[in-house]
Enzyme design. Structure first.
Site, short mmCIF file in Angstrom:
data_model
loop_
_atom_site.label_atom_id
_atom_site.label_comp_id
_atom_site.label_asym_id
_atom_site.label_seq_id
_atom_site.Cartn_x
_atom_site.Cartn_y
_atom_site.Cartn_z
N ASP A 112 -9.84 -0.03 1.51
CA ASP A 112 -8.91 0.03 2.75
C ASP A 112 -9.16 0.28 4.14
OD1 ASP A 112 -5.71 -1.36 3.82
OD2 ASP A 112 -5.32 1.14 3.33
N LYS A 162 -5.00 -2.60 9.92
CA LYS A 162 -5.13 -3.08 8.03
C LYS A 162 -6.27 -4.80 7.98
CE LYS A 162 -3.91 1.50 7.47
NZ LYS A 162 -4.91 2.16 6.59
N THR A 204 -5.00 6.32 0.17
CA THR A 204 -6.61 6.70 0.33
C THR A 204 -6.18 8.05 -1.05
OG1 THR A 204 -6.66 6.44 2.49
CG2 THR A 204 -7.90 7.66 1.42
N TYR A 228 1.24 1.24 16.05
CA TYR A 228 1.50 1.76 14.96
C TYR A 228 2.79 2.20 14.49
CZ TYR A 228 1.52 6.93 13.72
OH TYR A 228 1.89 8.24 13.74
N GLU A 240 -9.31 4.00 -2.15
CA GLU A 240 -8.45 4.05 -3.00
C GLU A 240 -8.25 3.15 -3.98
OE1 GLU A 240 -5.13 1.59 -1.25
OE2 GLU A 240 -5.06 2.69 1.05
N HIS A 295 -4.53 13.14 1.58
CA HIS A 295 -5.14 12.85 2.65
C HIS A 295 -3.36 12.47 3.47
CE1 HIS A 295 -5.94 9.38 4.64
NE2 HIS A 295 -5.36 8.62 4.94
N ARG A 327 0.09 17.04 13.53
CA ARG A 327 1.25 17.79 13.42
C ARG A 327 0.20 19.32 12.39
NH1 ARG A 327 3.11 13.19 11.95
NH2 ARG A 327 2.78 14.31 9.88
N ASP A 337 1.09 -0.84 0.35
CA ASP A 337 -0.35 0.07 0.50
C ASP A 337 0.37 1.11 0.25
OD1 ASP A 337 -2.53 1.38 0.38
OD2 ASP A 337 -2.52 1.16 2.19
N GLU A 364 -10.83 3.31 3.61
CA GLU A 364 -10.41 3.91 2.51
C GLU A 364 -10.38 4.01 1.48
OE1 GLU A 364 -6.46 3.98 4.02
OE2 GLU A 364 -6.56 5.23 5.24
#
Lengths: 435, 435
Positions: free
Chosen positions: B239, B259, B366, B250, B207, B142, B151, B135, B205
């Site tokens: 996804d 996922k 995405t 993660y 895609e 996105h 952030r 992926d 998502e």
């Protein structure tokens, strides 16, 4: 589940195959599974015995092994996946028949001899078609050592002691021991934006590989009490890594091209049955560490879910080999330096419903000891490339040079049992392509 | 490479198959490849035409298609991998023959009619055995939207505009459109340590999926000028993601169980030949963005490496369906909102020597538009779960509820050509298992 011992584990059992009793890795108590090709023929299932390979298809065709084991060996074709999918009962049946066949006193020595090939005369393949490969990160000292390079005061992230951290790896580029490693080319961080070229920080990673036997259906997790039933056996695994490519690419989605150029696995699956005498308790967590969530806890797994394996890494440079110098032992340490058991890896992997398939491969992640004598990568041994290692013959190393050869070794030992091993997991670094 | 147009692309071409000319996705100009099962029979290769499926094996057996195309269709078995490996020449030969066979005026209408099955009477499968699934993260809006949640001042990481960011995904849990999504269970971050239970932040998502045709040998990268030759075609790809599991697991190695519980792909490969009329220039990078490194730049790819595709997402809840309410369109936007072309994804993937195999699947990541009307996930549409969306009938949504159905749609349009589409990419959320 329990891990029964039987006559195949008897340390006094001897084989009529010349040299097998003296073989450090493949005495008759081991009988690992693999796929080999005799010259000019297609791959077929095998077991290793001493310096020889027993052709299981030929043995089945000759009536030397029978029952479900023989039927499935014949059906299994060019990959072991079908045999792996059959699970422990068929593996046990096969192991017991082959053990009797190769033991001193066998009635079928002459016929079985016709099914043996010298290891030096055959090509070894990957044992299975690997549908998916997942790499974990359960070597807590490695995770700590690597974390310290980035976050000296806080090396382990908050999730580490709760989650068996893992990520999906590339299955297509896994190769059996002996495949050359072409130095990868790629983007790295430069002083003013990225630069492009061969990796200058090429490393190995000392890991174990876990082969999946029966899988699970999508949506149906494997609970911790039955996770061991889904593990066919173990191999050695070298997850070669390009540290400079990794540092530049890995945020935010993890390692990608820094790993996918090659991974090397030892081609023999040391089966769950062969591993049974070497099961030990999972080491207690350090005082103050959190308990795992209930879905990861099983009493039997805590009591016998780790393995008494000594893992070693050796390096030789082209110059060392030319000068006849002995390989340098880079590290030696126990495989029990894992924060999670292989059963916990399997259960965590499927807790969301993800389906494992027979022949899938799980890597443990780099296994390092707490002290330098057992560090499982050059990144750790050279403190991120800052402290070169002295090689015999006057060379030094921070990361791998062209011509370097990395050899992993693993030995299983337990009081009252014959030691066994994994065989070779070797790779030579060759120059990068023109770019 | 170039992308030739021929008589199969003629917008005036009509089919004798009832309704095909009016079909929004599968007129005779499309002819996508897939694998289907007629009732009680094994999977076989097919092309879609209107509301029907043409059994390519039956057509070959009846002599309605011939040459290499017919031979490979017969050899290809239960997956299209062999046909994909044969590359563009065989796909073109097959497309041209089937186009003539199904066009008004065909001499073989009666014989071909015997090879048609109504789509409603067959089961669709994954088109290929997916060896590895990767992926990417090329949807720049996105990546910006998600980055902003963490952030606000610096949403994109420094590598984003240099590296086509990607990661390995789980191949075994990819399913064709229609497979139910069992809500995943797993660890999430709690106030005091992790909690365990069903995901409460389940998302989709939007895609595209990219199917690989011929692969490359380990160690031999695919250069950017020939990358397109290795792409068999595109599908829609969902996804599904568990945002709460993802947030906790993660770091530092990327998404894993968040996922791997399911990914949904539309089962028809819209081939590179069918896509040819819809190629457009890759959008220019914004002023001030860096140029890609030379290995990622090809003039033809920049001029024609993007696609004129409108992507849409629809949601219906169980309550909406019970009340007969129309699906809510959640988003609509162009697929050209990708920072890198699919050819650049292929070349980057192999630059380190990693080998792609026929049937491998690449996800784009995405694809979102810069504005809310084209956001490709609920994470973006609900601003991380803070701003609920109103559904027809009075419900609201931040993340997916049990009973929700997500449908992706994709339409290819270009002046002077017949529009084509991808068919369905649908999944229903079902309750979590007992835990």
């Amino acid at each position: 589940m329990t891990f029964p011992l039987d006559s195949t584990h008897d340390p006094d059992l001897r084989s009529w195959v010349e040299g097998a009793d003296d073989h450090s890795d493949f005495p008759i108590q081991n009988l690992p599974l693999g796929m080999f090709s005799p010259e000019d023929r297609s791959p077929r299932a095998a077991m290793a015995i001493g310096d020889y390979v027993l052709d299981l298809v030929a043995a089945a065709d000759a009536g030397l092994i029978g029952g479900d084991a023989a039927r499935i060996v014949r059906e299994t074709g060019e990959q072991l996946n079908l045999l792996l999918a059959a699970g422990a009962p068929v593996r046990v049946e096969l192991r017991q028949q082959v053990s009797r066949l190769l033991a001193v006193g066998s009635e079928h020595e002459a016929a079985a001899r016709a099914c043996l090939f010298a290891h030096t005369d055959v090509t070894m393949h990957l044992p299975a078609q690997i549908g998916d490969y997942t790499d974990f990160y359960v070597g807590v000292h490695h995770a700590t050592n690597i974390g310290k390079l980035f976050r000296p005061d806080n090396p382990l992230l908050p999730n580490y002691k709760h989650v068996p951290i893992g990520y999906h790896g590339r299955a297509s580029s896994i190769r059996p021991s002996g495949a050359p490693l072409k130095r990868p080319v790629g983007q790295q961080k430069g002083e003013e934006g990225p630069v492009f070229g061969p990796s200058k920080r090429l490393d190995y990673e000392l890991e174990m590989g876990v082969w999946i036997s029966q899988g699970n259906a999508l949506g149906d997790p494997i609970d911790i009490a039955s996770a061991s039933e889904h593990i066919a056996g173990l191999s050695l695994f070298n997850d070669w890594s390009a540290r400079d490519i990794q540092a530049w690419e890995y945020q935010p989605l993890g390692p990608f091209l820094s790993k996918s150029f090659l991974s090397t696995v030892s081609p023999w699956i040391v089966t769950a049955e062969a591993l049974a005498p070497f099961r030990i308790a999972q080491p207690a967590r350090p005082e103050g560490d959190p308990a795992p969530l209930p879905y990861l806890i099983d009493e039997t797994d805590q009591a016998s879910g780790a393995f008494a394996i000594t893992l070693e890494v050796y390096l030789s440079s082209a110059k060392m080999r030319n000068q006849g110098l002995t390989d340098l032992k880079l590290s030696s340490g126990p495989a029990s330096n894992m924060y999670w058991t292989v059963a916990q890896m399997v259960t965590h992997h499927t807790v969301n419903g993800c389906n494992l398939l027979p022949g899938d491969l799980l890597g443990t992640g780099t296994i390092s000891a707490p002290d330098r004598s057992g560090y499982g990568s050059l990144m750790e041994l050279s403190s991120g490339g800052k402290e070169p290692i002295d090689l015999p013959g006057g060379e030094t190393r921070t990361f791998l040079e062209d011509g370097d050869r990395i050899s992993l070794r693993g030995t299983l030992s337990a009081p009252g049992f014959r030691s066994i091993g994994f065989g070779a997991c070797v790779g030579d670094v060759t120059p990068a392509r023109e770019y």
